[in-house]
Design a protein around this motif. Structure first.
Motif: not given
Length: 319
Positions: A29-37
């Motif tokens: 959840l803290a991963d920028p890639l997941v945030a972008k998704l």
């Protein structure tokens, strides 16, 4: 590539598994890639991510592998030359996450290069001459002295790309090691990108092979027919072969007779057009035969643009 399941299996059992799973979920959840998704798909909630943790984890890992790519041969992703792409949609009120494998740019480039090379056949040539790739910068920078001939070849390539197959080929003459074969391989490579087929034949070995096949007419016909029909045909180092009347008149002559006014033929040679005519007029069996030599030259001279290649001998050099 190590999966999320592999990470969990490597952890201690009991309540710690749940704790570690929660920790991995928090990291995702803290991963920028997941945030972008999630910014792209606002409906993607935490519960859907938790249900699809392995997919999301794989997507983030493969993305980072691609960002730090060391080349296709060292690709750590599960499916070499591919990465996982996620998308989200709502069906019947339920949020669904789907994945698909996407071909990376490096694999696309390799596949394109393989298709180009598949259109080119070589006979008795060092395959490295066709396999290492070419660039315009390399063509121009190799030797300033041969700039005029380089511009002639590139002009021919551009004209063929614009107008299609030309009625004439090129006859590249010049001293040993000035890059005549290199320029012709470059031309083949560039025009194969447009879908044209091509073949390059190293004449000294080709002629000797044809002599051994004189009594195997089926194999000779198969080779001759292929060389007749290919879009671009290059006879490399013509004049260095030890001709006999049969190869000259029934192999080389047949090929050139068919191709004139149909498809262009190209040559590299250490001999000028005038000198090569003298070469064709003499065979070890019949001696001088100016008529047959001139007859063959009529199928060459009138169907080529002469290009004189000057420069330094590059044999044994890296460039």
């Amino acid at each position: 590539m190590e999966s999320l399941g592999d990470l969990l299996k490597a952890m201690p059992g009991g309540r710690n598994i749940r704790q570690h799973a929660d920790k991995l979920m928090a990291d995702l959840l803290a991963d920028p890639l997941v945030a972008k998704l999630r910014a792209k798909y606002p409906e993607l909630d935490e519960s859907t991510i938790r249900l699809n943790m392995n997919r999301v984890y794989q997507c983030t890992q493969e993305y980072r592998n691609c960002s730090n790519c060391q080349g296709l041969d060292q690709c750590p992703n599960d499916f070499e030359g591919h990465y996982t792409e996620l998308s989200c949609e709502t069906v019947g009120g339920l949020v669904q996450l789907t994945d698909r494998k996407v071909t990376c740019k490096k694999l696309i480039a390799r596949q394109s290069e393989d298709r180009i090379r598949s259109r080119i056949r070589s006979f008795y040539m060092d395959e490295r001459a066709l396999s290492h790739g070419y660039s315009v910068d390399e063509i121009f920078s190799r030797d300033a002295e041969r700039m005029k001939s380089v511009l002639q070849v590139i002009s021919y390539i551009d004209r063929t790309k614009e107008e299609g197959l030309q009625p004439e080929g090129l006859y590249l003459s010049g001293s040993f090691g000035t890059g005549k074969t290199f320029l012709m391989c470059y031309m083949l490579h560039e025009l194969a990108k447009t879908g044209l087929t091509g073949a390059i034949v190293y004449m000294p070995e080709f002629v000797e092979d044809m002599k051994t096949l004189m009594l195997e007419q089926g194999k000779v016909k198969e080779t001759v027919d292929m060389l007749k029909e290919t879009d671009l045909l290059i006879f490399d180092d013509i004049g260095a072969e030890n001709l006999n009347p049969w190869v000259r008149d029934h192999v080389l002559g047949a090929i050139l007779n068919y191709r004139m006014n149909r498809k262009p033929t190209f040559y590299t040679s250490n001999y000028s057009l005038d000198d090569i005519e003298q070469h064709f007029s003499f065979t070890n069996k019949d001696g001088d035969d100016e008529h047959r030599g001139q007859r063959l030259m009529d199928r060459i001279r009138h169907y080529v643009q002469p290009v004189h290649v000057t420069g330094h001998n590059k044999r044994g050099r890296s460039k």
